[in-house]
Design a protein around this motif. Structure first.
Motif, PDB file in Angstrom:
ATOM      1  N   SER A  41       0.836  -1.196   0.000  1.00 43.90           N
ATOM      2  CA  SER A  41       0.000   0.000   0.000  1.00 43.90           C
ATOM      3  C   SER A  41       0.871   1.247   0.000  1.00 43.90           C
ATOM      4  N   THR A  84      -1.358  11.614 -11.959  1.00 45.29           N
ATOM      5  CA  THR A  84      -2.449  12.596 -11.954  1.00 45.29           C
ATOM      6  C   THR A  84      -1.999  13.910 -12.571  1.00 45.29           C
ATOM      7  N   LEU A 143     -10.916  11.167  -8.825  1.00 45.22           N
ATOM      8  CA  LEU A 143     -11.519   9.840  -8.887  1.00 45.22           C
ATOM      9  C   LEU A 143     -10.460   8.751  -9.028  1.00 45.22           C
ATOM     10  N   TYR A 144      -9.404   9.047  -9.783  1.00 42.30           N
ATOM     11  CA  TYR A 144      -8.312   8.078  -9.932  1.00 42.30           C
ATOM     12  C   TYR A 144      -7.647   7.816  -8.582  1.00 42.30           C
ATOM     13  N   CYS A 145      -7.382   8.880  -7.828  1.00 45.09           N
ATOM     14  CA  CYS A 145      -6.775   8.716  -6.497  1.00 45.09           C
ATOM     15  C   CYS A 145      -7.681   7.910  -5.585  1.00 45.09           C
ATOM     16  N   TYR A 146      -8.959   8.229  -5.602  1.00 42.27           N
ATOM     17  CA  TYR A 146      -9.905   7.529  -4.731  1.00 42.27           C
ATOM     18  C   TYR A 146      -9.971   6.038  -5.073  1.00 42.27           C
ATOM     19  N   LYS A 147      -9.992   5.728  -6.367  1.00 43.64           N
ATOM     20  CA  LYS A 147     -10.061   4.333  -6.796  1.00 43.64           C
ATOM     21  C   LYS A 147      -8.770   3.599  -6.495  1.00 43.64           C
ATOM     22  N   ARG A 148      -7.652   4.258  -6.752  1.00 48.16           N
ATOM     23  CA  ARG A 148      -6.346   3.610  -6.591  1.00 48.16           C
ATOM     24  C   ARG A 148      -5.964   3.435  -5.126  1.00 48.16           C
ATOM     25  N   ASN A 150      -8.044   3.568  -2.316  1.00 48.28           N
ATOM     26  CA  ASN A 150      -9.004   2.941  -1.423  1.00 48.28           C
ATOM     27  C   ASN A 150      -8.897   3.533  -0.011  1.00 48.28           C
ATOM     28  N   TYR A 230      -9.434  17.933  -4.713  1.00 51.04           N
ATOM     29  CA  TYR A 230      -8.303  17.215  -5.309  1.00 51.04           C
ATOM     30  C   TYR A 230      -6.976  17.586  -4.643  1.00 51.04           C
TER      31      TYR A 230
END
Length: 387
Positions: A41, A84, A143-148, A150, A230
């Motif tokens: 992680s 990003t 959204l990419y950060c949130y998905k990647r 977790n 962001y």
């Protein structure tokens, strides 16, 4: 460092008793739990394990040490943020050089002047393009950060205000910062003019009143909110595990360089540092959103005065706006320090890596290098040289 000192630092790092004291208990517990996830992680949580070995240049395999754990997490985080940044740059390139010509081929009245660095054509077409890209260049990385990652939403987007007196003073103090930085940016532009670098128009304004009203709502209310989610949300909260000071400076630099405008690097950087400080000290990204909106409100107010009024009148209005902004901020600052003299400071907890080492690790990440190269090229292309 002595063994007692190492144990103390290790205990402080594991317990997080100092790093996030400006956040509520729920934030600290969720952040700690997230950082204690699997070794792959991006969370940094060091708890010594004498059975693990780490390869260290010049030494070979050694017992795991905290610098190695922090380095690994920072390298992973830097790679994520670099991606990003690259995504933001790609969207900006498309909005300048790709989308306008495509829309024009389908009969849309829109054109981007490469040399003037300005849009021309239908107000509504330009608003649609600028607003869509302006939202996407913040929303997609978020959204990419949130998905990647977790990461718990309450950690990535802390909204609970933990310092109400400072929260109430945030907007007035931001007025002073904007006023001072605007004056300083004027002098920096004059200095750049001495080497024949002309100042470009920072903002575009519609000609019709209805289009202007819609545009200002988007630019002053909607985009600052998404932008802060962001920058001071996902990015800064993720970086805070490496120190609040480093997180504030990193996100401020990120905000500055993605303007691609050397005239306003200093302005944006200083404003972003102040916004980052207030976001950390009040525990809420809402503070950052309000301060960002305040900054844009003043900026657009000055630009509108210069665009729609005679020069003699607009110069007086600009001076009045700057004077009032600075005075309101100074009065608010003095009042706050009189009432809460012990609530303005901020202590930074040291990490295992030195600040220079953290900069080196982040700066040598491949995604960061690629994105910085693209940003550098775009910045150079937008420089107007007077011959």
């Amino acid at each position: 460092m002595s063994s007692d000192g190492s144990k103390k630092m290790r205990k402080d790092t594991a317990g997080d008793s100092l790093n996030w004291r400006y956040q509520d208990k729920n934030y600290n517990e969720l952040f700690k739990k997230w950082r204690m996830q699997s070794k792959d992680s991006m969370g940094f949580y060091y708890a010594g394990n004498p059975n693990e070995l780490t390869y260290r240049d010049g030494y070979g395999f050694v017992k795991n040490y905290p610098e190695a754990v922090e380095s690994k997490a920072l390298r992973n985080v830097s790679g994520l943020i670099g991606i990003t940044m690259l995504l933001v740059s790609i969207l900006d390139i498309m909005s300048y050089y790709v989308i306008p010509p495509l829309l024009a081929r389908f009969g849309v009245n829109i054109y981007y002047d490469f040399f003037a660095n300005q849009y021309f054509g239908s107000d509504w077409a330009i608003i649609a393009l600028k607003s869509t890209v302006g939202v996407l260049r913040r929303l997609l990385p978020l959204l990419y950060c949130y998905k990647r990652l977790n990461m718990p939403f309450k950690v990535m987007m802390p909204v609970k205000v933990t310092n109400k007196p400072l929260f109430k003073s945030a907007v007035p103090m931001m007025l002073a910062v904007v006023g001072i930085c605007t004056i300083m940016s004027f002098f920096s532009s004059e200095l750049l003019g001495l080497i024949h670098i002309e100042q470009e128009e920072w903002v575009w304004l519609p000609k019709s009143g209805a289009a202007l009203a819609v545009f200002l709502v988007i630019e002053i209310v909607i985009i600052p909110l998404i932008s802060e989610f962001y920058t001071r949300g996902a990015v800064m909260q993720l970086m805070r595990q490496f120190g609040d000071g480093a997180a504030i400076l990193f996100t401020a630099a990120l905000s500055a360089i993605t303007t691609y405008n050397i005239h306003y690097f200093g302005y944006v950087f200083v404003c972003a540092v102040v916004i980052g400080y207030f976001t950390v000290r009040t525990g809420s990204v809402i503070t950052g959103a309000l301060m960002r909106s305040t900054s844009r409100f003043v900026t657009y107010g000055i630009c509108i005065a210069n665009a729609y009024l005679d020069e003699s009148i607009s110069s007086v209005i600009t001076a009045a706006i700057l004077f009032l902004s600075i005075m309101i901020g100074l009065v608010s600052s003095v009042a706050f320090m009189i009432k809460h003299s012990d609530s303005f400071g901020m202590k930074f907890q040291e990490r295992y890596l030195a600040f220079s080492e953290r900069c080196m690790i982040a700066g040598t990440s491949v995604p960061v290098i690629v994105s910085l190269t693209v940003i550098f090229i775009m910045t150079v292309l937008r420089i107007n040289i007077r011959i």
